[in-house]
Write an enzyme that holds these catalytic residues in place. Sequence first.
Site, PDB file in Angstrom:
ATOM      1  N   SER A 140       0.703  -1.150   0.000  1.00 46.47           N
ATOM      2  CA  SER A 140       0.193  -0.448  -0.598  1.00 46.47           C
ATOM      3  C   SER A 140       0.945   0.989   0.461  1.00 46.47           C
ATOM      4  O   SER A 140       2.200   0.595   0.425  1.00 46.47           O
ATOM      5  CB  SER A 140      -0.924   0.393   1.302  1.00 46.47           C
ATOM      6  OG  SER A 140      -2.027   1.112   1.358  1.00 46.47           O
ATOM      7  N   TYR A 153      -1.494   0.369  10.822  1.00 47.57           N
ATOM      8  CA  TYR A 153      -2.407  -0.133   9.262  1.00 47.57           C
ATOM      9  C   TYR A 153      -0.411  -0.093   8.426  1.00 47.57           C
ATOM     10  O   TYR A 153      -0.082  -0.661   7.563  1.00 47.57           O
ATOM     11  CB  TYR A 153      -3.379   0.089   8.533  1.00 47.57           C
ATOM     12  CG  TYR A 153      -3.626  -0.349   6.774  1.00 47.57           C
ATOM     13  CD1 TYR A 153      -4.233  -1.087   7.107  1.00 47.57           C
ATOM     14  CD2 TYR A 153      -3.134   0.468   6.394  1.00 47.57           C
ATOM     15  CE1 TYR A 153      -3.796  -2.070   5.553  1.00 47.57           C
ATOM     16  CE2 TYR A 153      -3.255  -0.096   4.546  1.00 47.57           C
ATOM     17  CZ  TYR A 153      -4.069  -1.869   4.557  1.00 47.57           C
ATOM     18  OH  TYR A 153      -4.088  -2.050   3.589  1.00 47.57           O
TER      19      TYR A 153
END
Length: 256
Positions: A140, A153
Amino acid sequence: MFNNKTIVITGAASGIGYATANVFLENGGFVVIADISEREGKEAEANLCKTFRERCMFIKTDTSKEEDIENMIKKTVKQFGEISVLVNGAAKFIMKGIEATPSDWEKICKVNIAGYALCAKHCVPSMIKAGKGSIVNICSISAFIAQPNFVTYAATKGAVASMTRCMALDLAKHNIRVNAINPGTVWTESNEKFHREVLNMSRTEADKSPDIGGAHILKRTADPCEIAEVILFLSSERSSYITASNVMVDGGYTAI
């Protein structure tokens, strides 16, 4: 490109994983949908099998449990043969800052870090038998930028970016390439639901928002199939000299 090749995709019941399963099937592969959601997994299998018949199989898999991964690999090899491609896409979405509890950290790290590593661990012996292989880790942009309340995250995605490079170094001797892709904002089913129910936004509105679509150079969010095509490329012989790379598929988000 993938006739008679076996591809394992974790987190493939929806979103980027589902789009990736579809594009590999379109290119002749045998695909295993490994996902923790039995309902969504069976739906995905049924939908894809309408077109691709027996070349797609769902196996319920909790990637935080090594025994689930081992079972999934055994069933895959028995049904379709040695594994050529692993796409690590299963993810836990716990978005918290420093207030995160030990339980939060344990849950997200088990899936987003250990799950990726353990899937690779149990796929590699099959790839060695096949003579070569490709692993694509879905990472990501969160691994490379700061975002509010994203400590948990982003930390796991940073680990995936680093792990990708190390895996690539260790596995090159087996003719196994390892790369990661880093999507920007992707208009998946879950993202659509969040924007509709929480932000009261349609996709058109989200694309026009300076904080969502407008944060990308291309001024829009991505379709899952646009991410899937890059995964397909990195898994294929067309990218035979690419390994240890963290490829940005972010519409220019991180370039601004």
